[in-house]
Design a protein around this motif. Structure first.
Motif, PDB file in Angstrom:
ATOM      1  N   TYR A  26       0.822  -1.208   0.000  1.00 50.19           N
ATOM      2  CA  TYR A  26       0.000   0.000   0.000  1.00 50.19           C
ATOM      3  C   TYR A  26       0.856   1.258   0.000  1.00 50.19           C
ATOM      4  CZ  TYR A  26      -3.917   3.099   1.217  1.00 50.19           C
ATOM      5  OH  TYR A  26      -4.874   4.085   1.206  1.00 50.19           O
ATOM      6  N   GLY A  27       2.036   1.163   0.588  1.00 46.51           N
ATOM      7  CA  GLY A  27       2.918   2.328   0.628  1.00 46.51           C
ATOM      8  C   GLY A  27       3.286   2.848  -0.746  1.00 46.51           C
ATOM      9  N   ASN A  28       3.242   1.980  -1.760  1.00 48.16           N
ATOM     10  CA  ASN A  28       3.562   2.400  -3.131  1.00 48.16           C
ATOM     11  C   ASN A  28       2.535   3.365  -3.711  1.00 48.16           C
ATOM     12  OD1 ASN A  28       5.640   0.608  -2.843  1.00 48.16           O
ATOM     13  ND2 ASN A  28       4.854  -0.913  -4.279  1.00 48.16           N
ATOM     14  N   VAL A  29       1.297   3.287  -3.212  1.00 47.90           N
ATOM     15  CA  VAL A  29       0.210   4.102  -3.787  1.00 47.90           C
ATOM     16  C   VAL A  29      -0.451   4.989  -2.743  1.00 47.90           C
ATOM     17  CG1 VAL A  29      -0.266   2.390  -5.585  1.00 47.90           C
ATOM     18  CG2 VAL A  29      -1.486   2.235  -3.414  1.00 47.90           C
ATOM     19  N   GLU A  30       0.045   4.988  -1.520  1.00 50.09           N
ATOM     20  CA  GLU A  30      -0.623   5.646  -0.401  1.00 50.09           C
ATOM     21  C   GLU A  30      -0.887   7.127  -0.646  1.00 50.09           C
ATOM     22  OE1 GLU A  30       0.094   6.131   4.441  1.00 50.09           O
ATOM     23  OE2 GLU A  30       1.360   4.816   3.231  1.00 50.09           O
ATOM     24  N   ALA A  31       0.063   7.815  -1.267  1.00 53.94           N
ATOM     25  CA  ALA A  31      -0.076   9.261  -1.449  1.00 53.94           C
ATOM     26  C   ALA A  31      -1.304   9.620  -2.269  1.00 53.94           C
ATOM     27  CB  ALA A  31       1.187   9.820  -2.108  1.00 53.94           C
ATOM     28  N   ALA A  32      -1.690   8.745  -3.189  1.00 56.03           N
ATOM     29  CA  ALA A  32      -2.816   9.034  -4.082  1.00 56.03           C
ATOM     30  C   ALA A  32      -4.152   9.032  -3.337  1.00 56.03           C
ATOM     31  CB  ALA A  32      -2.857   8.026  -5.221  1.00 56.03           C
ATOM     32  N   TYR A  33      -4.194   8.476  -2.119  1.00 52.53           N
ATOM     33  CA  TYR A  33      -5.446   8.390  -1.377  1.00 52.53           C
ATOM     34  C   TYR A  33      -5.604   9.504  -0.347  1.00 52.53           C
ATOM     35  CZ  TYR A  33      -6.119   3.815  -3.524  1.00 52.53           C
ATOM     36  OH  TYR A  33      -6.303   2.797  -4.424  1.00 52.53           O
ATOM     37  N   GLY A  34      -4.628  10.416  -0.280  1.00 53.21           N
ATOM     38  CA  GLY A  34      -4.756  11.583   0.579  1.00 53.21           C
ATOM     39  C   GLY A  34      -4.730  11.260   2.065  1.00 53.21           C
ATOM     40  N   PRO A  35      -5.247  12.182   2.895  1.00 48.92           N
ATOM     41  CA  PRO A  35      -5.192  12.003   4.354  1.00 48.92           C
ATOM     42  C   PRO A  35      -5.884  10.735   4.839  1.00 48.92           C
ATOM     43  CG  PRO A  35      -5.795  14.257   3.777  1.00 48.92           C
ATOM     44  CD  PRO A  35      -5.835  13.466   2.502  1.00 48.92           C
ATOM     45  N   ALA A  36      -6.887  10.247   4.098  1.00 49.91           N
ATOM     46  CA  ALA A  36      -7.618   9.049   4.536  1.00 49.91           C
ATOM     47  C   ALA A  36      -6.743   7.803   4.501  1.00 49.91           C
ATOM     48  CB  ALA A  36      -8.853   8.844   3.661  1.00 49.91           C
ATOM     49  N   ALA A  37      -5.628   7.857   3.774  1.00 54.73           N
ATOM     50  CA  ALA A  37      -4.764   6.681   3.650  1.00 54.73           C
ATOM     51  C   ALA A  37      -4.154   6.311   5.002  1.00 54.73           C
ATOM     52  CB  ALA A  37      -3.666   6.938   2.617  1.00 54.73           C
ATOM     53  N   LYS A  38      -3.652   7.308   5.726  1.00 58.18           N
ATOM     54  CA  LYS A  38      -3.022   7.023   7.016  1.00 58.18           C
ATOM     55  C   LYS A  38      -4.027   6.443   7.992  1.00 58.18           C
ATOM     56  CE  LYS A  38       0.242   6.917  10.064  1.00 58.18           C
ATOM     57  NZ  LYS A  38       1.305   5.903   9.956  1.00 58.18           N
ATOM     58  N   THR A  39      -5.229   6.995   7.998  1.00 55.44           N
ATOM     59  CA  THR A  39      -6.285   6.466   8.856  1.00 55.44           C
ATOM     60  C   THR A  39      -6.580   5.015   8.508  1.00 55.44           C
ATOM     61  OG1 THR A  39      -7.239   8.683   8.814  1.00 55.44           O
ATOM     62  CG2 THR A  39      -8.600   6.923   9.748  1.00 55.44           C
ATOM     63  N   TYR A  40      -6.587   4.718   7.195  1.00 53.75           N
ATOM     64  CA  TYR A  40      -6.852   3.353   6.733  1.00 53.75           C
ATOM     65  C   TYR A  40      -5.742   2.397   7.163  1.00 53.75           C
ATOM     66  CZ  TYR A  40      -6.997  -0.556   3.415  1.00 53.75           C
ATOM     67  OH  TYR A  40      -6.997  -1.800   2.846  1.00 53.75           O
ATOM     68  N   VAL A  41      -4.482   2.832   7.050  1.00 51.78           N
ATOM     69  CA  VAL A  41      -3.356   1.989   7.465  1.00 51.78           C
ATOM     70  C   VAL A  41      -3.475   1.652   8.946  1.00 51.78           C
ATOM     71  CG1 VAL A  41      -0.854   1.960   7.833  1.00 51.78           C
ATOM     72  CG2 VAL A  41      -1.787   2.765   5.660  1.00 51.78           C
ATOM     73  N   ASN A  42      -3.757   2.659   9.759  1.00 49.86           N
ATOM     74  CA  ASN A  42      -3.883   2.430  11.199  1.00 49.86           C
ATOM     75  C   ASN A  42      -5.068   1.509  11.511  1.00 49.86           C
ATOM     76  OD1 ASN A  42      -1.665   4.038  11.739  1.00 49.86           O
ATOM     77  ND2 ASN A  42      -2.882   5.892  12.035  1.00 49.86           N
ATOM     78  N   TRP A  43      -6.163   1.720  10.797  1.00 49.40           N
ATOM     79  CA  TRP A  43      -7.326   0.843  11.004  1.00 49.40           C
ATOM     80  C   TRP A  43      -6.993  -0.595  10.619  1.00 49.40           C
ATOM     81  CZ3 TRP A  43      -9.734  -2.193   7.358  1.00 49.40           C
ATOM     82  CH2 TRP A  43     -10.869  -2.873   7.793  1.00 49.40           C
ATOM     83  N   SER A  44      -6.330  -0.788   9.472  1.00 45.15           N
ATOM     84  CA  SER A  44      -5.978  -2.140   9.020  1.00 45.15           C
ATOM     85  C   SER A  44      -5.127  -2.848  10.074  1.00 45.15           C
ATOM     86  CB  SER A  44      -5.216  -2.074   7.691  1.00 45.15           C
ATOM     87  OG  SER A  44      -6.002  -1.535   6.667  1.00 45.15           O
ATOM     88  N   ALA A  45      -4.174  -2.101  10.633  1.00 41.54           N
ATOM     89  CA  ALA A  45      -3.290  -2.688  11.638  1.00 41.54           C
ATOM     90  C   ALA A  45      -4.063  -3.104  12.890  1.00 41.54           C
ATOM     91  CB  ALA A  45      -2.190  -1.700  11.988  1.00 41.54           C
ATOM     92  N   SER A  46      -4.891  -2.206  13.387  1.00 42.52           N
ATOM     93  CA  SER A  46      -5.631  -2.520  14.612  1.00 42.52           C
ATOM     94  C   SER A  46      -6.660  -3.614  14.366  1.00 42.52           C
ATOM     95  CB  SER A  46      -6.300  -1.259  15.164  1.00 42.52           C
ATOM     96  OG  SER A  46      -7.233  -0.728  14.236  1.00 42.52           O
TER      97      SER A  46
END
Length: 792
Positions: free
Chosen positions: A128-148
């Motif tokens: 996901y890190g390869n394309v994360e920037a294209a998803y804007g601020p919601a990407a970081k929230t999604y990464v944290n949600w996926s982890a938890s």
């Protein structure tokens, strides 16, 4: 094939088998799971465990993998308000439900290491890190949600995210690529893990065949452990086959061989498999030092490095590297002199003796051969002494051009293909009628016009009044198709039919799920002075082919619509073909060579062996000799220029039954099925080329550290064959490669006899490379032993 493949992986020195879990494979319909047959994930994991190996379960559930739609089920696309791989509630709900389902299935069978099972790692998300920037601020929230979300499932084993530098604790971020020695995890509390070491690269239809030299692959592995690596996985160790419509891309071929150590057919690829096996043994000789301490780095000169693992108790292991891509070097390390070929790593399990060098191959090479199978015509009850299936053995059904199904529907304007078909078929018909009075301004020469069609691809066929008028083809770099073809129109009603064809759905990139397909327009009829745009007119649509709805691929349905006629129609588009064939004798892997055919799909006893496309040739240029030295990339080492991107199509033995079998084809562009051949894949030669300067075998380390190099030959594993003959043997300065060795000016006279005595009649043999055994045919010259042998 699983037990055999896993056994060969273990014999090659692997400890862990990684596997993706494809969402669209296991939940093809929302809420309906499928874990039967080769989708039996539990059985696969248990088979790995039975071999004594561990499992890394990469749930994702996004996979990429050149797999259709990246592993997502297409029904996911139609959930209202959904947006893939971001902080989107409908998507997160479905992703969590599937991930939890897989975890629950594994827990019920007690397959996690925390339960005593083989699963030691799981992966959530993928690159996901390869394309994360294209998803804007919601990407970081999604990464944290996926982890938890993943950690809340309480598997008792670690979770990883590959290519995810911001993976939150306790998720371990990992590396994918051709090289990962420079990779550093985002915390010093996390191990250095390489999830995908690319053993080659994937093949696309119309592309040249990529391969990766084993010297470079071994160099990358050794460098990773030299610089503190903990766990490294090959992608792929066995590449396999994209059966059915599973390949993505688009334009990814049916073969997913990936130049892997175990090839598409399950045959050990030498010397890649053997050289890596020896490397794995060498690294494991260093294990006590590797797990006890971090490496200490020392420069031995420009581009010359030493990394030493040394414990307080005196345990010591070292890696010496020459990362120069041109020049060999001689270095001094701990008071001794060592020769380091360019772009190589030497492994010293005791910090003194070299047991392995990545550029010096001690493993045997093999030559494989495609052997044509004599087939038998059940139609004529006569044996056919040819590799091809004769004309009397074939039946056919003509697929209608244009609209032929009662499920057809009308819409104004041009529809996007995936939203229309939901990927239920590769095929979508667009049909429109045009009335001609004879004086239309878009005509020239009285009856002719240019039909101009623009499409998102991937393939487009045009027909006017039932006759083929042109084909447009995209490619993996540009799927767009622009078709301009001259058509003849008649007074009155004319039917224009456009057949849009997908070749696997997009599987990678930001918002890849929004990549469309099909005819986008404009669709124009153009003359010398004017044009007419048909794009917004009323079109009739048909999803799929009538033959698909009629069940023609299902061999158990002996449909009365099959026609047996002489002559058999050939080289005409849109024809279904069927014939019987006998199971090829023996146990060698089976493949079909589609000479004479152009593009379509094939089924053996109802099992789809995938898309075939021998008509799509690779470019004439771009193939040349490949030097393993220097950084590898997917376009560095290519072969098969000017030839079909894929010639042979794997038919697993499990698809074939004793006696009579049925082959069914759908030929899309026009071909001659009587030229098709059944073949088997066989290893015909074993070869070895070892010089006096090579290290002694890794296996000899515990018995004689100063043992001389040894040439080892071994018949294919899991076979009953023995070495039956020695075709060539030369000690001195032989040259050439496996299958084309030649004697040099320096040549001993006794090599052939010595090797014959040592090897013929044995399953395997070892021959010491020394003047003590062979004599010295030329003093003060570095000598080598080259051997080619055969098994039977």
């Amino acid at each position: 094939m699983w037990p055999d493949l896993i056994g060969k992986s273990k014999d090659g020195g692997l400890d862990v088998i990684e596997t993706y879990v494809f969402w669209n494979l296991h939940e093809p319909v929302q809420g309906q799971y499928d874990f039967e047959g080769r989708k039996d994930l539990v059985r696969f994991v248990k088979t790995v465990a039975a071999a004594g190996l561990y499992v890394h379960l990469r749930i994702g559930p996004y996979a990429c993998a050149e797999w259709n739609y990246g592993g997502f089920p297409v029904w996911l696309h139609f959930i209202p308000g959904i947006e893939f791989r971001t902080d989107n509630e409908p998507f997160k709900k479905e992703m969590q439900r599937f991930t939890a389902k897989i975890v629950d299935v594994m827990k019920q069978e007690k397959l996690y290491a925390s339960q005593g099972g083989p699963i030691i790692l799981s992966q959530i998300e993928n690159e996901y890190g390869n394309v994360e920037a294209a998803y804007g601020p919601a990407a970081k929230t999604y990464v944290n949600w996926s982890a938890s979300m993943a950690t809340s499932l309480d598997t008792g084993v670690p979770w990883v995210m590959c290519q995810q530098s911001d993976a939150p604790d306790p998720i371990i971020n990992t590396c994918n690529g051709f090289y990962c020695d420079q990779f550093t995890p985002n915390s010093n509390q996390k191990p250095k893990i390489w999830t995908e070491n690319w053993s080659g690269w994937f093949l696309d239809f119309g592309g040249r065949v990529p391969y990766r030299p084993v010297e470079d692959l071994a160099f990358a592995v050794a460098r990773f452990f030299q610089r503190g690596g903990t766990f490294q996985n090959y992608y792929m160790y066995h590449g396999g086959t994209n059966f059915g419509r599973s390949s993505g891309g688009p334009f990814i071929s049916t073969s997913y061989d990936y130049d892997a150590p175990i090839d598409e057919y399950g045959i050990v690829r030498q010397p890649k498999w053997g050289h890596l096996r020896d490397l794995h043994k060498a690294i494991k000789l260093c294990e006590k030092a590797l797990i006890a301490t971090d490496p200490a780095y020392t420069s031995l000169g420009p581009n010359l490095e030493a990394h030493v693992y040394k414990t307080s108790s005196g345990t010591c292991a070292a890696f010496l590297a020459n990362v120069n891509s041109n020049s060999d070097a001689t270095v001094t390390f701990y008071g001794k002199t060592y020769y380091l070929p360019a772009w190589s790593v030497s492994v010293l399990p005791d910090c003194e003796n070299v047991v392995f060098n990545t550029a010096q191959i001690n493993s045997q090479a093999t030559l494989s051969e495609t052997k044509y199978v004599k087939t038998y015509s059940h139609e004529s009850d006569q044996p056919i002494f040819t590799s091809e299936i004769s004309e009397p053995g074939w039946k056919y059904v003509q697929e209608p051009v244009g609209i032929s199904k009662t499920s057809a529907f009308k819409r104004e304007g041009l529809l996007e293909q995936i939203n229309t078909t939901a990927d239920a078929s590769d095929y979508l018909w667009y049909s429109i009628s045009v009335n001609i009075t004879g004086n239309e301004p878009f005509l020239f020469n009285g009856t002719q016009s240019i039909l101009h069609v623009e499409s998102l691809g991937h393939v487009l066929h045009s027909f006017v009044n039932g006759q083929s008028t042109g084909t447009g083809i995209g490619n993996s770099d540009n799927v767009n198709v622009i078709l301009d073809t001259t058509v003849t129109l008649v007074p009155g009603k004319n039917i224009i039919d456009l057949l849009s064809v997908t070749v696997g759905l997009q599987n990678y990139g930001a918002h890849f799920d929004l990549s469309g397909a099909g005819v986008t327009g404009p669709v124009l009829l153009m003359g010398l002075n004017d044009r007419i745009d048909l794009s917004s007119n009323l079109w009739t649509y048909q999803i799929g082919l009538r033959g698909e709805d009629s069940g023609l691929p299902d061999y158990s349905k002996n449909s009365p619509i099959w026609i047996s006629e002489d002559p058999l129609p050939k080289n005409s588009p849109l024809i279904w073909y069927m014939t019987d064939f006998d199971a090829p004798a023996g146990n060698d892997p089976v493949a079909i060579e589609f000479t004479g055919m152009r593009k379509g799909m094939a089924w053996v006893n109802g099992e789809s062996i995938g898309r075939y496309w021998p008509a799509y040739l690779a470019p004439q240029t771009g193939c040349s000799s490949c030097n393993y030295r220097g950084t590898y990339g997917s376009s560095k080492c290519l072969k098969n220029c000017g030839k079909p991107s894929q010639t042979l199509y794997h038919v697993p033995r499990s698809f074939i039954q004793p006696g009579k079998n049925k082959l069914i084809l759908f030929e899309e562009m026009g071909g001659d099925p009587t030229k098709i051949s059944f073949t088997t894949r066989q290893t015909t030669s074993l070869c070895g080329y070892i010089s006096e300067s090579h290290p002694a075998p890794v296996d000899a380390w515990n018995t004689a550290k100063n043992q001389l190099p040894v040439l080892h030959l071994e018949c294919p594993p899991y076979s009953n064959q023995v070495i039956s003959s020695v075709k060539f043997a030369s000690f001195g300065t032989p040259s050439g490669t496996c299958g084309s060795y030649k004697h040099g000016k320096c040549r001993g006279s006794s090599a052939l006899a010595i090797v014959q005595r040592a090897c013929v009649g044995a399953k395997s043999c070892d021959v010491e490379v020394s003047t003590k055994l062979f004599g010295d045919p030329c003093a003060n010259v570095s000598k080598s032993l080259a051997v080619e042998a055969a098994c039977s």
